[in-house]
Design a protein around this motif. Structure first.
Motif, PDB file in Angstrom:
ATOM      1  N   THR A  82      -3.711 -24.708  -0.979  1.00  0.00           N
ATOM      2  CA  THR A  82      -3.483 -23.870  -2.150  1.00  0.00           C
ATOM      3  C   THR A  82      -4.712 -23.014  -2.442  1.00  0.00           C
ATOM      4  OG1 THR A  82      -1.962 -25.477  -3.113  1.00  0.00           O
ATOM      5  CG2 THR A  82      -2.959 -23.885  -4.610  1.00  0.00           C
ATOM      6  N   GLU A  83      -5.912 -23.616  -2.416  1.00  0.00           N
ATOM      7  CA  GLU A  83      -7.133 -22.845  -2.666  1.00  0.00           C
ATOM      8  C   GLU A  83      -7.359 -21.814  -1.579  1.00  0.00           C
ATOM      9  OE1 GLU A  83     -10.628 -25.072  -3.646  1.00  0.00           O
ATOM     10  OE2 GLU A  83      -9.490 -26.558  -4.786  1.00  0.00           O
ATOM     11  N   SER A  84      -7.068 -22.187  -0.340  1.00  0.00           N
ATOM     12  CA  SER A  84      -7.224 -21.232   0.758  1.00  0.00           C
ATOM     13  C   SER A  84      -6.338 -20.019   0.543  1.00  0.00           C
ATOM     14  CB  SER A  84      -6.878 -21.897   2.098  1.00  0.00           C
ATOM     15  OG  SER A  84      -7.764 -22.956   2.379  1.00  0.00           O
ATOM     16  N   LEU A  85      -5.077 -20.245   0.154  1.00  0.00           N
ATOM     17  CA  LEU A  85      -4.158 -19.136  -0.078  1.00  0.00           C
ATOM     18  C   LEU A  85      -4.591 -18.293  -1.272  1.00  0.00           C
ATOM     19  CD1 LEU A  85      -0.751 -20.946   0.522  1.00  0.00           C
ATOM     20  CD2 LEU A  85      -1.682 -19.094   1.905  1.00  0.00           C
ATOM     21  N   THR A  86      -5.071 -18.964  -2.320  1.00  0.00           N
ATOM     22  CA  THR A  86      -5.485 -18.245  -3.528  1.00  0.00           C
ATOM     23  C   THR A  86      -6.686 -17.349  -3.246  1.00  0.00           C
ATOM     24  OG1 THR A  86      -4.661 -20.055  -4.912  1.00  0.00           O
ATOM     25  CG2 THR A  86      -6.207 -18.510  -5.929  1.00  0.00           C
ATOM     26  N   ASN A  87      -7.609 -17.822  -2.412  1.00  0.00           N
ATOM     27  CA  ASN A  87      -8.847 -17.080  -2.154  1.00  0.00           C
ATOM     28  C   ASN A  87      -8.708 -16.009  -1.076  1.00  0.00           C
ATOM     29  OD1 ASN A  87     -10.207 -18.639  -4.049  1.00  0.00           O
ATOM     30  ND2 ASN A  87     -10.817 -20.181  -2.547  1.00  0.00           N
ATOM     31  N   LEU A  88      -7.616 -16.020  -0.362  1.00  0.00           N
ATOM     32  CA  LEU A  88      -7.452 -15.052   0.731  1.00  0.00           C
ATOM     33  C   LEU A  88      -7.378 -13.624   0.211  1.00  0.00           C
ATOM     34  CD1 LEU A  88      -4.881 -16.624   3.226  1.00  0.00           C
ATOM     35  CD2 LEU A  88      -7.299 -16.158   3.638  1.00  0.00           C
ATOM     36  N   GLN A  89      -7.987 -12.729   0.945  1.00  0.00           N
ATOM     37  CA  GLN A  89      -7.839 -11.306   0.694  1.00  0.00           C
ATOM     38  C   GLN A  89      -7.211 -10.671   1.929  1.00  0.00           C
ATOM     39  OE1 GLN A  89     -11.714  -9.791  -0.326  1.00  0.00           O
ATOM     40  NE2 GLN A  89     -11.700 -10.738  -2.355  1.00  0.00           N
ATOM     41  N   LEU A  90      -6.178  -9.871   1.707  1.00  0.00           N
ATOM     42  CA  LEU A  90      -5.480  -9.228   2.813  1.00  0.00           C
ATOM     43  C   LEU A  90      -5.980  -7.807   2.993  1.00  0.00           C
ATOM     44  CD1 LEU A  90      -1.791 -10.357   2.133  1.00  0.00           C
ATOM     45  CD2 LEU A  90      -3.620 -11.590   3.309  1.00  0.00           C
ATOM     46  N   LYS A  91      -6.307  -7.461   4.212  1.00  0.00           N
ATOM     47  CA  LYS A  91      -6.656  -6.078   4.547  1.00  0.00           C
ATOM     48  C   LYS A  91      -5.576  -5.531   5.478  1.00  0.00           C
ATOM     49  CE  LYS A  91     -10.680  -4.666   5.518  1.00  0.00           C
ATOM     50  NZ  LYS A  91     -11.985  -4.456   6.189  1.00  0.00           N
ATOM     51  N   TYR A  92      -5.157  -4.306   5.209  1.00  0.00           N
ATOM     52  CA  TYR A  92      -4.030  -3.742   5.944  1.00  0.00           C
ATOM     53  C   TYR A  92      -4.486  -2.631   6.883  1.00  0.00           C
ATOM     54  CZ  TYR A  92      -1.035  -6.287   2.729  1.00  0.00           C
ATOM     55  OH  TYR A  92      -0.421  -7.280   2.029  1.00  0.00           O
ATOM     56  N   GLY A  93      -3.870  -2.621   8.040  1.00  0.00           N
ATOM     57  CA  GLY A  93      -4.027  -1.525   8.990  1.00  0.00           C
ATOM     58  C   GLY A  93      -2.659  -0.955   9.327  1.00  0.00           C
ATOM     59  N   TYR A  94      -2.616   0.255   9.861  1.00  0.00           N
ATOM     60  CA  TYR A  94      -1.344   0.941  10.080  1.00  0.00           C
ATOM     61  C   TYR A  94      -1.253   1.397  11.533  1.00  0.00           C
ATOM     62  CZ  TYR A  94      -1.250   0.897   5.027  1.00  0.00           C
ATOM     63  OH  TYR A  94      -1.267   0.498   3.713  1.00  0.00           O
TER      64      TYR A  94
ATOM     65  N   CYS B 196       2.814  -2.151   9.466  1.00  0.00           N
ATOM     66  CA  CYS B 196       1.643  -2.618   8.724  1.00  0.00           C
ATOM     67  C   CYS B 196       1.127  -3.896   9.382  1.00  0.00           C
ATOM     68  CB  CYS B 196       1.995  -2.903   7.275  1.00  0.00           C
ATOM     69  SG  CYS B 196       2.383  -1.442   6.328  1.00  0.00           S
ATOM     70  N   GLN B 197      -0.137  -3.843   9.772  1.00  0.00           N
ATOM     71  CA  GLN B 197      -0.777  -5.035  10.305  1.00  0.00           C
ATOM     72  C   GLN B 197      -1.771  -5.551   9.278  1.00  0.00           C
ATOM     73  OE1 GLN B 197      -2.198  -3.884  14.268  1.00  0.00           O
ATOM     74  NE2 GLN B 197      -0.245  -4.634  15.064  1.00  0.00           N
ATOM     75  N   VAL B 198      -2.110  -6.794   9.400  1.00  0.00           N
ATOM     76  CA  VAL B 198      -2.920  -7.427   8.366  1.00  0.00           C
ATOM     77  C   VAL B 198      -4.018  -8.272   8.994  1.00  0.00           C
ATOM     78  CG1 VAL B 198      -1.413  -9.465   8.216  1.00  0.00           C
ATOM     79  CG2 VAL B 198      -2.789  -8.782   6.237  1.00  0.00           C
TER      80      VAL B 198
ATOM     81  N   TYR C   9      -6.575  -7.861  13.304  1.00  0.00           N
ATOM     82  CA  TYR C   9      -5.323  -7.367  12.748  1.00  0.00           C
ATOM     83  C   TYR C   9      -4.151  -7.828  13.607  1.00  0.00           C
ATOM     84  CZ  TYR C   9      -7.702  -4.357   9.416  1.00  0.00           C
ATOM     85  OH  TYR C   9      -8.449  -3.889   8.365  1.00  0.00           O
ATOM     86  N   MET C  10      -3.073  -8.157  12.949  1.00  0.00           N
ATOM     87  CA  MET C  10      -1.871  -8.587  13.654  1.00  0.00           C
ATOM     88  C   MET C  10      -0.666  -8.255  12.800  1.00  0.00           C
ATOM     89  SD  MET C  10      -2.299 -12.702  13.107  1.00  0.00           S
ATOM     90  CE  MET C  10      -4.029 -12.576  13.616  1.00  0.00           C
ATOM     91  N   SER C  11       0.525  -8.340  13.391  1.00  0.00           N
ATOM     92  CA  SER C  11       1.755  -8.092  12.646  1.00  0.00           C
ATOM     93  C   SER C  11       1.824  -9.015  11.435  1.00  0.00           C
ATOM     94  CB  SER C  11       2.972  -8.318  13.536  1.00  0.00           C
ATOM     95  OG  SER C  11       2.985  -7.422  14.624  1.00  0.00           O
ATOM     96  N   PHE C  12       2.357  -8.501  10.331  1.00  0.00           N
ATOM     97  CA  PHE C  12       2.427  -9.272   9.096  1.00  0.00           C
ATOM     98  C   PHE C  12       3.181 -10.579   9.313  1.00  0.00           C
ATOM     99  CE2 PHE C  12       3.948 -10.106   4.724  1.00  0.00           C
ATOM    100  CZ  PHE C  12       2.736 -10.036   4.054  1.00  0.00           C
TER     101      PHE C  12
END
Length: 512
Positions: free
Chosen positions: A206-218, A190-192, A4-7
């Motif tokens: 483009t495919e890398s960005l499309t397939n990414l899933q973001l998980k958030y921490g607080y 919010c960290q991601v 996790y890191m700053s957005f």
């Protein structure tokens, strides 16, 4: 990828940067990245009216009218906004009787290959020659100076004695932003972390960005301390006023503007268009942001935060007074006595608040629903409303072609005059249909044969149908030798052309 890191420090921004550096102008040529809504002649005209209002305010306050005012476009993209603005500025300077400072337009972008391409674009040649336009590579997150490639001028801290005008279209949504969560008077950063659903087996950003899933921490913010008094005040205001919401905060965008602001001794004006909220009420109840991918990706821009940060410093923010559907067009003034800039305020009221670029795009949807049933005068009225936008003209051409043969001579001349104006505003980067060929075909159908030939000669096609059409124009003008030459070229490129063979046989039979 799971740390996790700053957005604003997330690797997504490195991917974004790499995408634009690697793609260059190809990002715009194949329309993978949307741009038209901020690169059209109507928006450019609205900007120019505000620029002119600003120049009048500056001149009437007793300031220098001899020294040029620099207009700096960041993340210039297609170059079309610059071209449209330069054309519109040229017209207004010719019409004005007031003594106003000259404009020096500086087009910038991150990829050097974009800068090189546009610096040699033929449409820009006249503006470069008369020293109205220059170019620079500008890394907005790092550079503290601008080197202008044509004039060889270096702009550094306090180089400019005049204010600087900044153009930023679809810009702040594409550079790093911070993300906070506010709830019940508490603030959380919010960290991601990033996750790939499957192992990454592609070199495509483009495919890398499309397939990414973001998980958030607080991460609970116990004490607000960003190191900047104005940023702290903004977060404290959000902490007090926002009930529950995830809020993107453009601190990097603010830092970019501060870096640009230091180029001038007296401040800046920002003109920007993007999607995103302008008032505090729109910031409440927001979920975590979703990346909108289109080759690159984009997020909403928190214009409210920008306005708040500069109004804390005695600046002035002009925002729409009615909610926009997709695009907010904003004007920020950070100059001495910003509240007194009445001409700028009036220009914003006339060209944005009364009827905005976003309003135009909503109206445009209805226009296209009825285009196939519209008459000639209705279509021309809408083209004029668009400030003769070339893309809209291309979209109207099929209907105009159907109507052209039945037009009266006076209407044909009216359409020809408008067509010349559209062509003058046309700026090609290889991403649209061959406008010269399409115009040539329209003019041929209206019996403007000589003019049609000129446009066919500007066409990029150089194929059998092009030379056949040119040949027919010469045939109608009874220029048999030129007709034969074109028909032979057409037949050479399209040996099966029965029509070209027929014309050649007829001309040879007549022994030209």
């Amino acid at each position: 990828m799971n740390n996790y890191m700053s957005f604003s420090k997330s690797p997504i921004w490195d991917l974004q940067r790499r995408y634009f550096e690697e793609q260059g102008i190809e990002a715009w040529r194949d329309s993978e990245v949307p741009y038209y809504i901020t690169n059209n002649s109507l928006l450019a005209n609205a900007y120019v009216e505000m620029v002119f209002g600003f120049l009048k305010d500056w001149a009437r306050d007793g300031n220098d009218v001899k020294e040029p005012i620099y207009l700096l476009e960041v993340g210039g993209g297609t170059g079309r906004c610059a071209y449209f603005m330069l054309k519109s500025l040229e017209s207004l300077y010719m019409l004005t009787t007031e003594s106003l400072p000259p404009i020096r337009y500086i087009w910038t972008d991150l990829p050097q290959k974009n800068v090189d391409f546009y610096a040699s674009h033929p449409r820009f040649a006249t503006f470069v020659q008369n020293e109205t336009l220059d170019f620079a590579r500008f890394d907005v997150e790092q550079d503290n100076e601008l080197y202008l490639i044509h004039s060889k001028k270096l702009i550094t801290t306090s180089s400019l004695t005049q204010p600087i005008i900044v153009i930023a279209n679809y810009f702040f949504d594409s550079i790093p932003q911070d993300l906070f969560f506010f709830r019940n008077g508490q603030a959380f950063e919010c960290q991601v972390s990033l996750e790939q659903p499957e192992p990454e087996n592609t070199d495509s950003i483009t495919e890398s960005l499309t397939n990414l899933q973001l998980k958030y921490g607080y991460l609970r913010v116990e004490t607000i301390d960003t190191g900047n008094h104005y940023k702290d005040q903004l977060l404290e205001e959000y902490q007090k006023q926002i009930a529950t919401s995830h809020v993107l905060v453009p601190f990097v965008g603010f830092d970019v503007l501060e870096r640009i602001r230091r180029f001038s001794q007296v401040g800046f004006m920002l003109l920007s268009a993007d999607k995103g909220p302008c008032n505090l009420q729109e910031l409440d109840g927001l979920d975590t942001p979703k990346l909108v991918t289109h080759g690159s990706f984009s997020l909403n821009v928190n214009y409210h935060a920008m306005g708040y940060l500069y109004e804390l410093q005695q600046g002035k923010a002009h925002f729409p007074t009615h909610k926009q559907s997709h695009l907010n067009t904003v004007c920020l003034l950070m100059v001495p006595n910003a509240d007194a800039f009445g001409e700028t305020r009036q220009a914003y009221a006339r060209y944005v608040d009364r009827f905005s670029p976003d309003d135009y795009f909503q109206l445009k949807k209805a226009f296209f629903r009825h285009l196939d049933h519209m008459d000639f005068h209705e279509i021309l009225s809408f083209l004029r409303l668009s400030c003769n936008d070339p893309r809209l003209y291309v979209q109207c051409l099929p209907r105009l072609l159907k109507l052209s043969s039945e037009l009266r001579d006076a209407d044909k001349h009216t359409l020809f005059t408008l067509t010349e104006q559209v062509w003058d505003w046309y700026y090609d980067i290889g991403d649209q249909e061959d406008l010269a060929f399409l115009i040539g075909t329209l003019l041929y159908q209206m019996d403007f044969y000589e003019e049609a030939i000129e446009f066919y000669q500007n066409s990029l096609q150089k194929d059998g149908p092009l030379y056949y059409n040119m040949g027919i124009c010469y045939y109608r003008l009874m220029k048999d030798e030129e007709c034969l030459a074109c028909m032979e070229l057409s037949l050479g490129l399209d040996p099966e052309s029965v029509d070209a063979k027929r014309i050649i046989h007829e001309l040879e039979r007549n022994d030209i």
